[in-house]
Structure formats: C-alpha cells, structure tokens
Design a protein around this motif. Structure first.
Motif, PDB file in Angstrom:
ATOM      1  N   ASN A  84      -8.533  -5.381   8.950  1.00  0.00           N
ATOM      2  CA  ASN A  84      -8.193  -6.099   7.707  1.00  0.00           C
ATOM      3  C   ASN A  84      -6.908  -5.586   7.061  1.00  0.00           C
ATOM      4  OD1 ASN A  84     -10.919  -6.537   8.402  1.00  0.00           O
ATOM      5  ND2 ASN A  84     -11.473  -7.093   6.303  1.00  0.00           N
ATOM      6  N   VAL A  85      -5.926  -5.231   7.882  1.00  0.00           N
ATOM      7  CA  VAL A  85      -4.688  -4.711   7.297  1.00  0.00           C
ATOM      8  C   VAL A  85      -3.657  -5.823   7.140  1.00  0.00           C
ATOM      9  CG1 VAL A  85      -5.007  -2.389   8.249  1.00  0.00           C
ATOM     10  CG2 VAL A  85      -3.643  -4.051   9.505  1.00  0.00           C
ATOM     11  N   SER A  86      -2.727  -5.597   6.227  1.00  0.00           N
ATOM     12  CA  SER A  86      -1.588  -6.500   6.058  1.00  0.00           C
ATOM     13  C   SER A  86      -0.314  -5.733   6.379  1.00  0.00           C
ATOM     14  CB  SER A  86      -1.485  -6.984   4.611  1.00  0.00           C
ATOM     15  OG  SER A  86      -2.712  -7.517   4.188  1.00  0.00           O
ATOM     16  N   ILE A  87       0.660  -6.452   6.898  1.00  0.00           N
ATOM     17  CA  ILE A  87       1.977  -5.859   7.152  1.00  0.00           C
ATOM     18  C   ILE A  87       3.001  -6.723   6.430  1.00  0.00           C
ATOM     19  CG2 ILE A  87       3.710  -5.307   8.919  1.00  0.00           C
ATOM     20  CD1 ILE A  87       1.423  -4.963  10.923  1.00  0.00           C
ATOM     21  N   THR A  88       3.862  -6.089   5.637  1.00  0.00           N
ATOM     22  CA  THR A  88       4.865  -6.866   4.902  1.00  0.00           C
ATOM     23  C   THR A  88       6.277  -6.404   5.266  1.00  0.00           C
ATOM     24  OG1 THR A  88       4.934  -5.368   3.010  1.00  0.00           O
ATOM     25  CG2 THR A  88       3.297  -7.128   2.925  1.00  0.00           C
ATOM     26  N   THR A  89       7.220  -7.324   5.182  1.00  0.00           N
ATOM     27  CA  THR A  89       8.639  -6.991   5.331  1.00  0.00           C
ATOM     28  C   THR A  89       9.396  -7.674   4.199  1.00  0.00           C
ATOM     29  OG1 THR A  89       9.359  -8.919   6.634  1.00  0.00           O
ATOM     30  CG2 THR A  89       8.350  -7.114   7.861  1.00  0.00           C
ATOM     31  N   ARG A  90      10.565  -7.148   3.864  1.00  0.00           N
ATOM     32  CA  ARG A  90      11.335  -7.754   2.770  1.00  0.00           C
ATOM     33  C   ARG A  90      12.758  -7.208   2.730  1.00  0.00           C
ATOM     34  NH1 ARG A  90       9.035  -8.156  -3.486  1.00  0.00           N
ATOM     35  NH2 ARG A  90      10.687  -9.507  -4.292  1.00  0.00           N
ATOM     36  N   LEU A  91      13.675  -8.073   2.389  1.00  0.00           N
ATOM     37  CA  LEU A  91      15.007  -7.640   1.982  1.00  0.00           C
ATOM     38  C   LEU A  91      14.970  -7.640   0.455  1.00  0.00           C
ATOM     39  CD1 LEU A  91      18.028  -7.046   2.582  1.00  0.00           C
ATOM     40  CD2 LEU A  91      18.387  -9.497   2.799  1.00  0.00           C
ATOM     41  N   VAL A  92      15.508  -6.603  -0.158  1.00  0.00           N
ATOM     42  CA  VAL A  92      15.394  -6.475  -1.618  1.00  0.00           C
ATOM     43  C   VAL A  92      15.941  -7.727  -2.315  1.00  0.00           C
ATOM     44  CG1 VAL A  92      17.598  -5.214  -1.809  1.00  0.00           C
ATOM     45  CG2 VAL A  92      15.884  -5.025  -3.611  1.00  0.00           C
ATOM     46  N   ASP A  93      15.177  -8.224  -3.284  1.00  0.00           N
ATOM     47  CA  ASP A  93      15.595  -9.413  -4.039  1.00  0.00           C
ATOM     48  C   ASP A  93      16.249  -9.063  -5.371  1.00  0.00           C
ATOM     49  OD1 ASP A  93      14.693 -11.690  -2.388  1.00  0.00           O
ATOM     50  OD2 ASP A  93      12.788 -10.652  -2.542  1.00  0.00           O
ATOM     51  N   THR A  94      16.016  -7.850  -5.855  1.00  0.00           N
ATOM     52  CA  THR A  94      16.459  -7.385  -7.177  1.00  0.00           C
ATOM     53  C   THR A  94      15.877  -8.231  -8.315  1.00  0.00           C
ATOM     54  OG1 THR A  94      18.607  -8.564  -7.179  1.00  0.00           O
ATOM     55  CG2 THR A  94      18.592  -6.365  -6.252  1.00  0.00           C
ATOM     56  N   ALA A  95      14.738  -8.886  -8.050  1.00  0.00           N
ATOM     57  CA  ALA A  95      14.058  -9.629  -9.122  1.00  0.00           C
ATOM     58  C   ALA A  95      13.459  -8.672 -10.156  1.00  0.00           C
ATOM     59  CB  ALA A  95      12.953 -10.502  -8.520  1.00  0.00           C
ATOM     60  N   SER A  96      13.280  -7.396  -9.762  1.00  0.00           N
ATOM     61  CA  SER A  96      12.664  -6.421 -10.674  1.00  0.00           C
ATOM     62  C   SER A  96      13.689  -5.671 -11.514  1.00  0.00           C
ATOM     63  CB  SER A  96      11.853  -5.403  -9.860  1.00  0.00           C
ATOM     64  OG  SER A  96      12.717  -4.641  -9.031  1.00  0.00           O
ATOM     65  N   THR A  97      14.979  -5.970 -11.337  1.00  0.00           N
ATOM     66  CA  THR A  97      16.009  -5.189 -12.045  1.00  0.00           C
ATOM     67  C   THR A  97      15.857  -5.224 -13.571  1.00  0.00           C
ATOM     68  OG1 THR A  97      17.476  -5.544 -10.177  1.00  0.00           O
ATOM     69  CG2 THR A  97      18.504  -4.821 -12.234  1.00  0.00           C
ATOM     70  N   PRO A  98      15.582  -6.382 -14.199  1.00  0.00           N
ATOM     71  CA  PRO A  98      15.425  -6.358 -15.666  1.00  0.00           C
ATOM     72  C   PRO A  98      14.288  -5.431 -16.114  1.00  0.00           C
ATOM     73  CG  PRO A  98      15.698  -8.610 -14.872  1.00  0.00           C
ATOM     74  CD  PRO A  98      15.519  -7.758 -13.657  1.00  0.00           C
ATOM     75  N   MET A  99      13.185  -5.442 -15.381  1.00  0.00           N
ATOM     76  CA  MET A  99      12.070  -4.545 -15.711  1.00  0.00           C
ATOM     77  C   MET A  99      12.487  -3.078 -15.526  1.00  0.00           C
ATOM     78  SD  MET A  99       9.714  -2.547 -14.085  1.00  0.00           S
ATOM     79  CE  MET A  99       8.539  -2.904 -12.812  1.00  0.00           C
ATOM     80  N   LEU A 100      13.192  -2.792 -14.427  1.00  0.00           N
ATOM     81  CA  LEU A 100      13.611  -1.406 -14.180  1.00  0.00           C
ATOM     82  C   LEU A 100      14.575  -0.924 -15.259  1.00  0.00           C
ATOM     83  CD1 LEU A 100      13.945  -1.565 -10.306  1.00  0.00           C
ATOM     84  CD2 LEU A 100      12.393  -0.072 -11.587  1.00  0.00           C
ATOM     85  N   LEU A 101      15.447  -1.814 -15.741  1.00  0.00           N
ATOM     86  CA  LEU A 101      16.370  -1.450 -16.826  1.00  0.00           C
ATOM     87  C   LEU A 101      15.593  -1.009 -18.069  1.00  0.00           C
ATOM     88  CD1 LEU A 101      19.196  -4.136 -16.722  1.00  0.00           C
ATOM     89  CD2 LEU A 101      19.530  -1.670 -16.908  1.00  0.00           C
TER      90      LEU A 101
END
Ligand SMILES: NC(=O)c1ccc[n+]([C@@H]2O[C@H](COP(=O)([O-])OP(=O)(O)OC[C@H]3O[C@@H](n4cnc5c(N)ncnc54)[C@H](O)[C@@H]3O)[C@@H](O)[C@H]2O)c1
Ligand SMILES: [Zn+2]
Ligand SMILES: [Zn+2]
Length: 345
Positions: free
Chosen positions: A283-300
């Motif tokens: 029951n495992v999941s494997i994910t891949t991604r190129l960074v989207d930077t959608a989280s940048t406002p939150m990180l700021l």
C-alpha cells in the motif's frame, strides 16, 4: 555587466556581457543584489542538462531591485526589492491554472537553463508579475535567497508530497542543502521522528543541529537495517529521496513502511529499479515532482514570523567577481563543508 557563463561541459567563465533588454511587455529587468549556486548548476556543468546551451548565463536563485518593467507588468515598479522564483509562470496556461507552474507552457524552469540566469549583475525575468515576490520590510535578504528554490523544492516535492504528519516517522536520504531544507520544513508538521541519512559525517552533524532525531551514516552499506532497527522493524511513513542516484531510491524502497510514501526530489540521470516484487502488497505511494514554487507565499510568511530560519544553510560568502572561487568551494563540499554559498553582486 559581469556574468558567469556556461561554455560547454566542464567549462565556465566570468565574462563581460551586455545588460539584458526587455523582450515582452510582461518582462522585468532586475538588478541582482544576491545570488547563489545550486547543485543543479553543477549538473549543467557536467553536461547533464541538454536544454542549457553553451553561452548561457547560469543561476536560478536570487534577490534584487527592479530596474525596469514592461507595460504589461502591474504588480511591480522600478525600485521594488524582489525575490526571484526559480520557476517562471504566466499564470494563464493550462498547467498554471492547476498551480503546476513548473510546467507553464511558456515558462517553468527556464532561468539559467534555456534563458540567461541570475549569476550576473542584471537578469531579465519573464512573466514578472507571477515570477517575482515583493520582499517584506525588514526581511533578511540573505535568508530569502533560500526561498528561490531549495525551500519550496524541499517542502513541495519532499514534505507535502510525502504527506509528513504529526507523530509520523520520516527518513530523508541525502543531507545536502535540499535534504536539510526538507528537515527544516518537515518540522512544520511535527513528525515524531526525522532520521537523516548521508555518507558525509559533517553533513549529518549539521542535520543533528537542524533537529534530526537520529542520523545514519550509510557508508557502511547497512542503512536499511539501521533504519528498520530505529523504527521497531516498521520502516518510515515518509521516505524522502534527496540525492538523485539509484542507490538512494532503492534505499527508500527498503525502508518505507506499510501504507507509507516515497517522495522523490532528486534529479535522476539513469534508470532505477522498481521493486514491485516486494512492494506490490504494501500500500505504498511513490511521488515525483518538479518544484512549482506554489508554496513561496506561505514560506515568506513563515520566514518573516521566524517560524523558519534557513540562514544556517549559508556557509560561505563571495563577491560576484570571486564567483569562480565560489564554484570551487561549492563543488568540493566534503572538504570545504559548504552548504549554500552566497554571492553578492
Ligand atoms: N525536483 C526538483 O524540483 C529539484 C529541485 C532542485 C534540486 N533537485 C535535486 O535534489 C537533489 C539534492 O540536491 P542538493 O543540492 O541537496 O544536492 P547535494 O549534491 O548537495 O547533496 C546530496 C547529498 O547526498 C549525499 N549522498 C550522495 N550519495 C549518497 C548515498 N549513496 N547515500 C546517502 N547519501 C548520499 C551527499 O553526501 C550529499 O550530502 C539533486 O539531485 C538536485 O538536482 C531537485
Ligand atoms: Zn536549483
Ligand atoms: Zn503558464
């Protein structure tokens, strides 16, 4: 202006270049004040990134001051202090509308790749409205450089894709800048355990200072057994791959718990075996991604409210005319103990 130019595999030089000019009305020209070097720049210099042609100015991270804006730019004006995102996004195409900015049909990761980048005195930023962020008053500009790429990458590709949760167990394979940034941002979600794995004892010592609950030196070839022992034989809920070689992705497959997630961050240049013979019923999941930077406002916001302190990732400082020394220092991290090298333009 001075610029660090890729000249082909294993060749680069600090050259005199013309200042960039606006190409589209949605462009801005930014005067760089601080930039840095990414592991991906070293990949380019090895000839691993075919989209990056000789003659290209490298760099996809940095902060600066807006020097000029096109008539289509509405969010920024000359003189604004800005953070540059490693991802350029139009905000309108089919992928941008899904917040998958890394796959913007007229943007994505193009800076310092298919267009000239930030390791220079000035850079042209396409789609400026969505690809720049206003720097909040009083923010630490050195720390902000860590938000161009490594923090959103670690958070989005590692922590969020890996579903790190309160009380969960996490292993991060690779304690380079990205692995350490994943360690920092995993702590937003209060996991019970974060086990950091690397071959470099110096980086594991840094990981303990950054909040790792355990560290595993994988140079003995027994990392999987050690992680299983540390987790009572269960394995980890989240295994984050932050290196980009077959051995580390295979290790993630050996240590992921039933119901867990393997979140890949590393850029892989060669094929990796998928062990479905041992994973098919787990029951495992494997994910891949190129960074989207959608989280940048939150990180700021987390940076400005001191919930996140990426400044200890900066180990060395150079001026732009010393950038060749900065590359040497960064490329020999085992001897120099470099994590991120800051370059002032
Ligand atoms: N998915 C994305 O959008 C994205 C964005 C930026 C970077 N990346 C990739 O993330 C990866 C990590 O980046 P980084 O800058 O931290 O790289 P890095 O090279 O500085 O760090 C990698 C670390 O892995 C360790 N390591 C190497 N082989 C190992 C092994 N067999 N077992 C355990 N540890 C091992 C090294 O000692 C080093 O500390 C790279 O592949 C980079 O290209 C991906
Ligand atoms: Zn990068
Ligand atoms: Zn787009």
């Amino acid at each position: 202006m001075k610029a660090l130019v890729y000249l082909g595999p294993y060749r680069k030089a600090l050259e005199e270049r013309a200042k960039p000019v606006m190409v589209a009305p949605t462009d801005a020209i930014v005067k760089i004040t601080r930039t840095t070097i990414c592991g991906t720049d070293l990949h380019i210099l090895k000839g691993d990134v075919p989209t990056c042609a000789p003659g290209r100015i490298l760099g996809h991270e940095g902060v600066g001051i807006v020097d000029a804006v096109g008539t289509g730019v509405t969010a920024f004006k000359v003189g604004d202090a800005v953070l540059i995102s490693c991802i350029s996004a139009c905000g309108k195409c089919i992928n941008c509308r899904r917040q998958m900015y890394s796959h913007c049909t007229t943007g994505g990761w193009i800076l310092g790749n298919s267009i000239d980048g930030t390791q220079a005195e000035f850079v042209r930023i396409p789609h400026a409205d969505l690809s720049l962020y206003a720097i909040p008053a009083g923010a630490d500009e050195e720390a902000l450089v860590m938000l161009s790429d490594i923090l959103p990458t670690a958070l989005e590709c590692g922590v969020l894709n890996g579903k790190v949760q309160p009380g969960g167990t996490v292993a991060i394979v690779g304690s380079g800048p990205i692995g350490l940034a994943a360690l920092l941002t995993a702590q937003f979600y209060s996991p019970a355990e974060v086990i950091m794995i690397d071959l470099d004892a110096g980086r594991l010592a840094v990981a303990r200072r950054f909040g790792a609950t355990a560290t595993v030196d994988s140079s003995d070839g027994h990392a999987a057994e050690t992680v299983l022992k540390l987790t009572g034989g269960l394995g980890v809920d989240t295994a984050i791959e932050a290196v980009g070689v077959p051995a580390t992705f295979e290790l993630c497959q050996q240590i992921v718990a039933v119901g867990g997630t393997i979140a890949n961050i590393g850029v892989h240049g060669v094929k990796v075996d998928l062990h479905l013979e041992s994973l098919w019923d787990r029951n495992v999941s494997i994910t891949t991604r190129l960074v989207d930077t959608a989280s940048t406002p939150m990180l700021l916001k987390t940076l400005c409210s001191h919930k996140l302190d990426p400044k200890p990732l900066i180990t060395h400082r150079f001026k732009l005319d010393q950038i060749l020394d900065a590359y040497e220092t960064f490329a020999h991290a085992a001897e120099t103990h470099a994590l991120k090298v800051l370059i002032e333009a």
